[in-house]
Design a protein around this motif. Sequence first.
Motif, PDB file in Angstrom:
ATOM      1  N   LEU A   1     -12.245 -17.873  -2.647  1.00 15.96           N
ATOM      2  CA  LEU A   1     -12.178 -16.517  -3.286  1.00 15.96           C
ATOM      3  C   LEU A   1     -10.650 -16.112  -2.628  1.00 15.96           C
ATOM      4  N   PHE A   2      -9.800 -16.273  -4.001  1.00 14.35           N
ATOM      5  CA  PHE A   2      -8.591 -16.215  -2.923  1.00 14.35           C
ATOM      6  C   PHE A   2      -8.834 -14.454  -2.872  1.00 14.35           C
ATOM      7  N   LYS A   3      -8.118 -13.552  -1.961  1.00 13.89           N
ATOM      8  CA  LYS A   3      -7.854 -12.418  -2.047  1.00 13.89           C
ATOM      9  C   LYS A   3      -6.286 -11.791  -1.276  1.00 13.89           C
ATOM     10  N   LEU A   4      -5.123 -11.870  -2.108  1.00  7.23           N
ATOM     11  CA  LEU A   4      -3.588 -11.219  -1.439  1.00  7.23           C
ATOM     12  C   LEU A   4      -3.866  -9.890  -1.410  1.00  7.23           C
ATOM     13  N   LEU A   5      -3.094  -9.516   0.026  1.00  3.32           N
ATOM     14  CA  LEU A   5      -3.410  -7.859  -0.038  1.00  3.32           C
ATOM     15  C   LEU A   5      -1.412  -7.974   0.441  1.00  3.32           C
ATOM     16  N   ALA A   6      -0.938  -6.762  -0.384  1.00  5.50           N
ATOM     17  CA  ALA A   6      -0.124  -6.734  -0.562  1.00  5.50           C
ATOM     18  C   ALA A   6       0.294  -5.386   0.946  1.00  5.50           C
ATOM     19  N   VAL A   7       0.519  -5.353   2.259  1.00  8.44           N
ATOM     20  CA  VAL A   7       0.904  -4.581   3.155  1.00  8.44           C
ATOM     21  C   VAL A   7       1.303  -3.816   4.090  1.00  8.44           C
ATOM     22  N   ALA A   8       2.673  -4.678   3.933  1.00  9.73           N
ATOM     23  CA  ALA A   8       4.045  -3.671   4.232  1.00  9.73           C
ATOM     24  C   ALA A   8       5.125  -4.207   3.795  1.00  9.73           C
ATOM     25  N   ASP A   9       5.157  -3.116   3.191  1.00 10.60           N
ATOM     26  CA  ASP A   9       7.314  -2.918   2.374  1.00 10.60           C
ATOM     27  C   ASP A   9       8.159  -2.954   3.517  1.00 10.60           C
ATOM     28  N   GLY A  10       8.995  -3.403   3.216  1.00  9.95           N
ATOM     29  CA  GLY A  10      10.283  -3.589   4.518  1.00  9.95           C
ATOM     30  C   GLY A  10       8.955  -5.047   5.849  1.00  9.95           C
ATOM     31  N   GLY A  11       8.175  -5.159   5.714  1.00 12.03           N
ATOM     32  CA  GLY A  11       7.766  -6.323   5.893  1.00 12.03           C
ATOM     33  C   GLY A  11       7.107  -5.485   7.726  1.00 12.03           C
ATOM     34  N   MET A  12       6.711  -7.029   8.560  1.00 14.31           N
ATOM     35  CA  MET A  12       6.178  -6.663   9.390  1.00 14.31           C
ATOM     36  C   MET A  12       6.782  -7.731  10.246  1.00 14.31           C
ATOM     37  N   THR A  13       6.184  -7.609  12.289  1.00 13.59           N
ATOM     38  CA  THR A  13       6.375  -8.540  13.010  1.00 13.59           C
ATOM     39  C   THR A  13       5.562  -9.554  13.108  1.00 13.59           C
TER      40      THR A  13
ATOM     41  N   THR B   1      -8.081   1.068   4.709  1.00 10.34           N
ATOM     42  CA  THR B   1      -8.959   0.695   3.237  1.00 10.34           C
ATOM     43  C   THR B   1      -8.434  -0.130   1.910  1.00 10.34           C
ATOM     44  N   GLU B   2      -8.572  -1.429   1.786  1.00  4.98           N
ATOM     45  CA  GLU B   2      -8.515  -1.887   0.348  1.00  4.98           C
ATOM     46  C   GLU B   2      -8.229  -1.157  -0.512  1.00  4.98           C
ATOM     47  N   LEU B   3      -7.024  -1.909  -1.450  1.00  2.04           N
ATOM     48  CA  LEU B   3      -6.425  -0.423  -2.328  1.00  2.04           C
ATOM     49  C   LEU B   3      -6.525  -1.487  -3.683  1.00  2.04           C
ATOM     50  N   LYS B   4      -7.002  -0.936  -4.301  1.00  2.00           N
ATOM     51  CA  LYS B   4      -6.419  -1.407  -6.079  1.00  2.00           C
ATOM     52  C   LYS B   4      -6.739  -1.107  -6.842  1.00  2.00           C
ATOM     53  N   SER B   5      -5.205  -1.207  -7.018  1.00  2.00           N
ATOM     54  CA  SER B   5      -4.689  -0.023  -8.407  1.00  2.00           C
ATOM     55  C   SER B   5      -3.118  -0.379  -8.475  1.00  2.00           C
ATOM     56  N   SER B   6      -2.450  -0.237  -9.865  1.00  2.00           N
ATOM     57  CA  SER B   6      -1.397  -0.943 -10.259  1.00  2.00           C
ATOM     58  C   SER B   6      -0.116  -0.385 -10.124  1.00  2.00           C
ATOM     59  N   ASN B   7      -0.744   1.279  -9.777  1.00  2.63           N
ATOM     60  CA  ASN B   7       0.417   2.244  -9.478  1.00  2.63           C
ATOM     61  C   ASN B   7      -0.057   2.847  -7.790  1.00  2.63           C
ATOM     62  N   ALA B   8      -0.104   1.879  -6.806  1.00  5.63           N
ATOM     63  CA  ALA B   8      -0.319   2.096  -5.420  1.00  5.63           C
ATOM     64  C   ALA B   8       0.796   2.444  -4.785  1.00  5.63           C
ATOM     65  N   LYS B   9       1.097   3.311  -3.409  1.00  8.13           N
ATOM     66  CA  LYS B   9       1.498   3.808  -3.082  1.00  8.13           C
ATOM     67  C   LYS B   9       2.642   2.676  -2.269  1.00  8.13           C
ATOM     68  N   ARG B  10       3.982   2.421  -2.350  1.00 12.08           N
ATOM     69  CA  ARG B  10       3.913   1.324  -1.082  1.00 12.08           C
ATOM     70  C   ARG B  10       4.508   2.158   0.337  1.00 12.08           C
ATOM     71  N   ILE B  11       3.656   1.683   1.218  1.00 12.70           N
ATOM     72  CA  ILE B  11       3.712   2.000   2.447  1.00 12.70           C
ATOM     73  C   ILE B  11       4.366   1.138   3.177  1.00 12.70           C
ATOM     74  N   ARG B  12       5.133   1.378   4.613  1.00 16.20           N
ATOM     75  CA  ARG B  12       6.207   1.138   5.143  1.00 16.20           C
ATOM     76  C   ARG B  12       5.675   1.172   6.943  1.00 16.20           C
ATOM     77  N   HIS B  13       5.041   0.470   7.645  1.00  5.33           N
ATOM     78  CA  HIS B  13       4.942   0.805   9.059  1.00  5.33           C
ATOM     79  C   HIS B  13       5.596   0.359  10.375  1.00  5.33           C
ATOM     80  N   LEU B  14       5.750   1.499  11.030  1.00  2.00           N
ATOM     81  CA  LEU B  14       6.152   1.423  12.306  1.00  2.00           C
ATOM     82  C   LEU B  14       5.905   1.045  13.284  1.00  2.00           C
ATOM     83  N   GLY B  15       5.807   0.718  14.917  1.00  2.00           N
ATOM     84  CA  GLY B  15       4.856   0.181  15.963  1.00  2.00           C
ATOM     85  C   GLY B  15       4.149  -0.248  15.522  1.00  2.00           C
ATOM     86  N   ARG B  16       3.024  -0.052  16.319  1.00  2.00           N
ATOM     87  CA  ARG B  16       0.880  -0.679  16.263  1.00  2.00           C
ATOM     88  C   ARG B  16       0.572  -0.364  15.588  1.00  2.00           C
ATOM     89  N   VAL B  17       0.020  -0.544  14.198  1.00  2.00           N
ATOM     90  CA  VAL B  17      -1.196   0.467  13.851  1.00  2.00           C
ATOM     91  C   VAL B  17      -1.989  -0.744  13.109  1.00  2.00           C
TER      92      VAL B  17
END
Length: 681
Positions: free
Chosen positions: A94-106, A58-74
């Motif tokens: 409309l431009f919508k940019l989502l920060a998804v993966a702290d540490g990157g994704m493959t 679910t998209e999150l609109k928050s100024s203090n959202a947690k940094r999420i890291r993903h490993l494997g396929r999710v």
Amino acid sequence: MPQVGAWVATALLGSAAAAGAAGAVVAGLVNLAVSAVISMAVAKINAPKGPRPSELTTELKSSNAKRIRHLGRVRASGTVVFYEWADVGFTRRLFKLLAVADGGMTNVVRWYLDGQPVNVDADGYVTTAPWNKGNIRLRYRKGLVSDEWDGGNWAEMRSAFPGYWTTDHRLRGIGTLLATFDDVDGEDIAEVYSGGEPEVSALIDGAPCYWIPSDDFAHTRNPARQLCDVLVNPTFGPLAAADINAGALANARAVAVEEIATAGGTRERYQSGISFAMSDPFKDVAQKLLDAMGGRAWIDTDGRLKVEAGAWTPPTVTIHERHIVEMEYGAGTERINRVTSLQPTYVAPEVRWQETVADIWEDTDAIAKWGEGEPKGVDLLAVQHHGQARHLCKQMLARMNPARRMTLTLRAFGLRLLGEPRVAVHIPRLGLSNTPFLVDSWGFDGTNVTVELIEADPASFSWSAAQDGEPQTEAEEFDRATLTFSTTVDSLTVVTDDGAPYLRVSGTYAASWGYIGMIQFRRTGASEWTDGIRETAASGQYRYRTPPLADGGTYQLRSYVAPGGQTWKQKSTPVVVSDIDIIANATAPDAPVVISESGTSGGTLSVTFGPDLGANYRRTGLYRGPVGTPFGAAAFVKWTYATSSEVTMTDAIPGAGARYWLQSENQSGVPSAAALVGNYP
């Protein structure tokens, strides 16, 4: 279990902040790996903490959202870091940019709009109807040091928003998703953007995982490799590579990739995918991965963390009776702790990588001994195959219901058990002939070694395709034009046999993926609603309970559909159930027995009675009505809480006369029949 290494001891003594963090991780793993993993199965409140799949998609609109890291396929969405319209050529976009993966994704494997899988062409334009009418484009940047490190480096955004989005907006090391939406003609708005622009999520391959034996990074779905990255990643990990037994970790990886039978072919024994907040305790993240491979962790004789995956290995050390100084020996499980059935919650690719439940696994031997109990739920949210989830439950139940448990005091021989996860016990007079046991704890007091053992079940590690159970049914496509959001309340129970009374409610809900069935409750007359406590339920169903409620109170409850992780947003019209009476004890006391009474109009009433002093008695009330009227016309006068075998109550009788009754109540306010005292004209 071996003694803690010097570096762990230093950490536990708190002599250095970094060592303290490392020690907390290892101490947590060592304590949890054997015993707590068992208790997690019977009390999900003690399970490792972290975000759930419905929250991550679910998209999150928050100024203090947690940094999420993903490993494997999710499957994941992210935090909206930019949201703005611009004129691009002759088009509003409309431009919508989502920060998804702290540490990157493959990689991005599949895109979703409003929880619905969509196809895109080579340039990222959506080709699935009806969104293909909106010129919707979906793209990503990996955010890896070796590839697209700056997740915010979008030239198109700098062109559309000069001076507002610049080269300084790097989002370095963060995998991002960029979605653009063009405005459409009026007749297409309801079809393309019926609820506003759609929410974006994607099935991604997460960050490359660090691997000690080869000193490199690679994407993997192997839980042992993911655990290695969680613990010793040079950037994120709390431990150093030297703190890990790399050989044991390599063995765990090899066990996980072994092919075992499944319906239609074979699968790797253990795979996993995990998403976690960088603020989550590392021991909780590591425990989820240990759970996903049936793993155990302990400290070896060199003071390093040693890990193994769930596969049977015979013990190499045998305890004979001559080695034993003192022994306690008995049944493996106390009656109060017996659990015979587990139902795992896991992430199913069949339902678009959302959590669901697998078939219940039953310990048939335990059921034959003790009878069948209510299945307990266990979260295995890093697991992504129903058969693997059930196999892990089989292993858990074997540890929870061992045939025997022993506490042995040994002399110097006990030192041989340092670093040994299992041991054989040979005491023929007790029927133990090289019987394998798991080492649950190890301690040394300077003279003797004390070990606690639970009998192992080697058969719990075996598996066949027939034991997989049935997978979840593939999620059906839905027609956006006719999509409805609704809930039903199918069952509502006041639970009174589990401590203080509470409500349990279940039902079904209709919605697109990414939404959940939700309930809230409040006391009748209150203004604020409170969320229920979510329990495991099958796809398309919900199940909740409330905290303890006031005995004798009246409550309201409502159910509705809401986005996962944003439960305050009502997507459907609430179904409200009112006038729910919370009665912990529905058994009324017997009516009071009038022993003697006297009184005249204008005088004083005196009545002596015998109350029912059983478990269902709390108090007795005196009631007064006009002369000759029934009890329904009576008004309450006073209470007595006396618990004598004979109780006397008095009252001033009005000059016009009166008629009196007595009525008792239990602790929940359930009344007895009314007992007539007398008529005093």
